[in-house]
Design an enzyme around this catalytic site. Structure first.
Site, mmCIF file in Angstrom:
data_model
loop_
_atom_site.group_PDB
_atom_site.id
_atom_site.type_symbol
_atom_site.label_atom_id
_atom_site.label_comp_id
_atom_site.label_asym_id
_atom_site.label_seq_id
_atom_site.Cartn_x
_atom_site.Cartn_y
_atom_site.Cartn_z
ATOM 1 N N ASP A 260 8.120 -5.460 8.473
ATOM 2 C CA ASP A 260 7.474 -4.177 8.217
ATOM 3 C C ASP A 260 8.593 -3.125 8.242
ATOM 4 O OD1 ASP A 260 4.196 -2.982 9.210
ATOM 5 O OD2 ASP A 260 5.709 -2.094 7.896
HETATM 6 C C1 GLC Z 1 4.097 0.665 7.126
HETATM 7 C C2 GLC Z 1 2.906 -0.234 7.409
HETATM 8 C C3 GLC Z 1 2.744 -1.346 6.414
HETATM 9 C C4 GLC Z 1 3.236 -0.902 5.048
HETATM 10 C C5 GLC Z 1 4.734 -0.691 5.178
HETATM 11 C C6 GLC Z 1 5.372 -0.257 3.841
HETATM 12 O O1 GLC Z 1 4.741 1.002 8.330
HETATM 13 O O2 GLC Z 1 2.851 -0.819 8.706
HETATM 14 O O3 GLC Z 1 1.355 -1.711 6.411
HETATM 15 O O4 GLC Z 1 2.950 -1.888 4.076
HETATM 16 O O5 GLC Z 1 5.056 0.255 6.178
HETATM 17 O O6 GLC Z 1 4.924 1.006 3.493
#
Ligand code: GLC
Length: 708
Positions: A260
């Site tokens: 993430d």
């Molecule tokens: C965010 C979220 C995730 C998302 C990622 C990219 O922090 O936790 O769900 O897909 O970043 O934006």
């Protein structure tokens, strides 16, 4: 792809494992490298070796970024473009928890199909969706992005979205790859506080929290995003139990694993690495392929290999998965796959797409109370009051490219029958003249809720309820007017207190671009509401976590007639939720009777036929979500008092009786043990069938002669 892999330098391989934002490629790099990039310590060479970007916004931007990248690239391997298309790209559908209320995987698939058609015109190749995180805690802000508390429903909805994104296959236009997230058990954050610790038994993991990710992978998801939380004290982003033992060894998945947003670097804060070099070591040995928006791999992986601390085959395995994905998406044939302003102009926000969103919205609202006041008609004079009377932002969190102020609000949808509209929630702001107008209305429609930003990432609440001001507004209106219809706009189950005394109460969640039209259709009776709750609504915060598929305990509380003091109950609140999983009313009255099974005593090889008669005792056609639950009365471990095993949504005309049939097999009676094995026990099972987890008819059946 192995041949291509062998031609790459170690730096080029490591570059494939880096994902950064796209603006690094199109702005003056001297500015960017010194700016946001500074903390990543990425120089231009490393930036132009990145394997993917996230967050592109339009076809021209995508083409420019890809072009600039390929001009400088020796290996000419196109970048992957990924983005968060969660419940629509520009045509926004109901938020996932609302879609789950439809209990219709078909509708979720329709949402994903439209999302893929629209997003692919921007050259997007991968969406960070579905979110398959099970949650039993409405304090957690991200329940809005998930499908609730039940493994079967979440798995069905997640698999349907994956199929919708893929469409006829990656070799066809208008398709995108799916990245299931957040692996794993992110929805079990302690106290519902986002990013918090997850600590649970293997039994809970294997039986409840993991199955929905596997369903998405079985449906064709090509990536898995790791979650911010720890499991067993190990951050999921570097957790070999999850990323190697479960994902690779148990499930045999070859999906690309991606962190993430800077969640790899965050293991420093978790306290499992002392510097970025150790971060890189934990990541690559833990099983992480792509590092999103941090640069441990880019800056340290080469040294770790040179020092012999990391074997190069770990690098090759990760990069091969990434190259295979790019090949399967056809990027080597067409790095700009799908990007087209002309096509975007034709199909994005098209009438057909908006109509599809409206159909999903109509089936995603849940009627929680109705004393007969609904539906009202076009002659009914209404006073429309509350913050959502004129609020346009009802498309929900993670609407990203969706235009939140491009669609009508409630006051516009009911313009021809409102005699009074006021959004101010403070009771003091209502004058005597206002009161006269309110009293002159046939019905007061109260539009209450949480702000769109009160749910979603990092937006957890210790007390998931309406504001004090809105509760006071409700109590005042309740006192002065005999007919109150309350609409709720929220991204999580709420503690509703005396809001439940509304003459009618409609859970609208955030229904997307066509919210107002869908709500109007329901309130006027053009649509008969059919939604059911995918997550329990607690009576107070002390009950949380509260969910339907709980264990019986050794001292179960048997209900109001149970006067035994030493049983599992509270002194100050009932054990039951305000509204349970699977609950939702209709304008029709559905009656269940004549539950039949093909065999009362059956063997493991039997396919059990279950039928039930459902009669619509009203003159209004309606859809009913018929639910079948199972209780395994005796197992090697204590079994949930109910588990959803089947559901189906059926149209039943007024005064019509329909016989609904289900089939059950050995798999439905089996269950998972703490070691992850699956077992089947002979003995008694109770079958419950009904229109809610707490309103069913039942029969008992017996399994003989298991294979154990
Ligand atoms: C965010 C979220 C995730 C998302 C990622 C990219 O922090 O936790 O769900 O897909 O970043 O934006």
């Amino acid at each position: 792809m192995k041949e291509l892999l062998m031609t790459l330098s170690r730096k080029e391989k490591i570059g494939q494992m880096l994902q950064i934002a796209p603006f690094f490629f199109v702005k003056d790099l001297k500015v960017e490298v010194a700016g946001p990039v500074e903390e990543l310590h990425l120089d231009e060479e490393k930036i132009f070796l990145a394997g993917s970007v996230l967050g592109i916004g339009n076809p021209n931007e995508m083409i420019e970024v890809q072009q600039k990248y390929l001009e400088k690239s020796r290996h000419k391997i196109p970048m992957l473009f990924m983005a968060d298309i969660i419940h629509g790209y520009k045509t926004i559908f109901p938020v996932p928890i609302a879609m789950a209320s439809s209990f219709s995987p078909k509708l979720a698939q329709a949402c994903a199909r439209v999302s893929a058609l629209e997003a692919s015109t921007s050259g997007i190749h991968v969406t960070f969706s579905p979110m398959a995180d099970l949650s039993r805690d409405p304090r957690w802000g991200r329940v809005v992005e998930g499908f609730g508390e039940d493994p079967l429903l979440i798995g069905d909805m997640s698999a349907a979205m994956v199929k919708g994104y893929i469409g006829e296959g990656y070799d066809k236009p208008g398709t995108i790859a799916s990245c299931v997230k957040h692996f794993a058990a992110y929805g079990a954050a302690e106290a519902g506080r986002d990013y918090n610790t997850v600590d649970m038994s293997r039994l809970s993991l294997y039986s409840t929290y993991l199955p929905s990710y596997l369903r998405a992978l079985e449906a064709g998801a090509r990536l898995v995003m790791t979650s911010f939380n720890t499991v067993d004290g190990v951050p999921c982003t570097v957790n070999p139990f999850l990323l190697r033992e479960v994902l690779r060894d148990r499930w045999g998945s070859n999906a690309v694993t991606i962190s993430d947003y800077d969640s790899l670097k965050q293991i420093l804060a978790h306290g499992v690495a002392e510097n970025m070099k150790e971060v890189a070591y934990r990541g690559v040995t833990g099983g992480l392929d792509i590092e999103m928006q941090s640069a441990a791999y880019a800056n340290h992986l080469e040294t770790l290999i040179e020092e012999g601390r990391v074997e190069e085959h770990l690098l090759d395995e990760a990069v091969l998965r990434i190259l295979e994905l790019k090949k399967d998406l056809g990027l080597f044939e067409d790095p700009y796959r799908g990007a087209s302003s002309e096509l975007a102009d034709q199909i994005v926000l098209s009438e057909a797409h908006l109509a599809a969103s409206l159909e999903v919205a109509k089936e995603s609202a849940v009627l929680l109370e109705n004393d007969g006041i609904l539906p009202f008609n076009k002659e009914t004079k209404i006073a429309l009051i509350g913050p959502y009377a004129t609020e346009r932002n009802i498309i929900g969190p993670w609407h990203w490219h969706g235009c939140w102020n491009c669609h009508e609000h409630l006051a516009e949808a009911f313009a021809d029958q409102t005699i009074f509209v006021k959004s101010d929630p403070s009771v003091e702001s209502y004058s005597h003249a206002d009161v006269q107008k309110i009293l002159a209305a046939d019905i007061v429609v109260l539009a209450l809720g949480e702000k769109e930003w009160e749910s979603g990432e990092a937006h957890s609440k210790s007390n998931p309820t309406l504001s004090k001001e809105q509760k006071e507004l409700f109590s005042w209106i309740r006192r002065i007017h005999p007919k109150v219809v309350t609409l709720l706009f929220n991204g999580r189950p709420l503690i509703l207190d005396d809001i439940v005394t509304s003459n009618a109460l409609l859970e609208c969640w955030f229904l997307g671009s066509m919210s107002s039209q869908a709500i109007r259709s329901i309130l006027l009776g053009e649509t008969n509401p059919s939604g059911k709750l995918p997550m329990s609504f607690p009576r107070n915060v002390g009950q949380i976590p509260i969910y339907y598929n709980h264990l019986n305990t050794g001292r179960p509380y048997l209900g109001e007639h149970d006067h035994n003091e030493y049983v599992s109950k509270y002194l100050d609140v009932k054990n039951t939720p305000q509204y349970p999983f699977g609950y939702g009313k209709s304008y029709s009255q559905f009656v269940y009777e004549n539950l039949q099974v093909s065999k009362k005593v059956f063997s493991p090889t039997d396919i059990l036929q279950v039928t039930v008669d459902v009669t619509n005792h009203s003159d209004r056609d309606g859809q009913e979500i018929v639910q079948l639950y199972l209780y395994d009365k005796v197992g090697r471990i204590s079994r949930p008092v109910q588990e959803l095993k089947r559901y189906t949504k059926v149209w039943i005309h007024g005064q019509e009786k329909k016989t609904i049939a289900f089939q059950l097999s050995e798999k439905d009676f089996s269950y998972v043990m703490p070691d992850g094995s699956t077992v089947l026990d002979s003995g008694e099972f109770v079958l419950y069938v009904g229109g809610s987890s707490n309103h069913t008819i039942e029969t008992t059946i017996t399994l003989k002669g298991t294979r154990a």
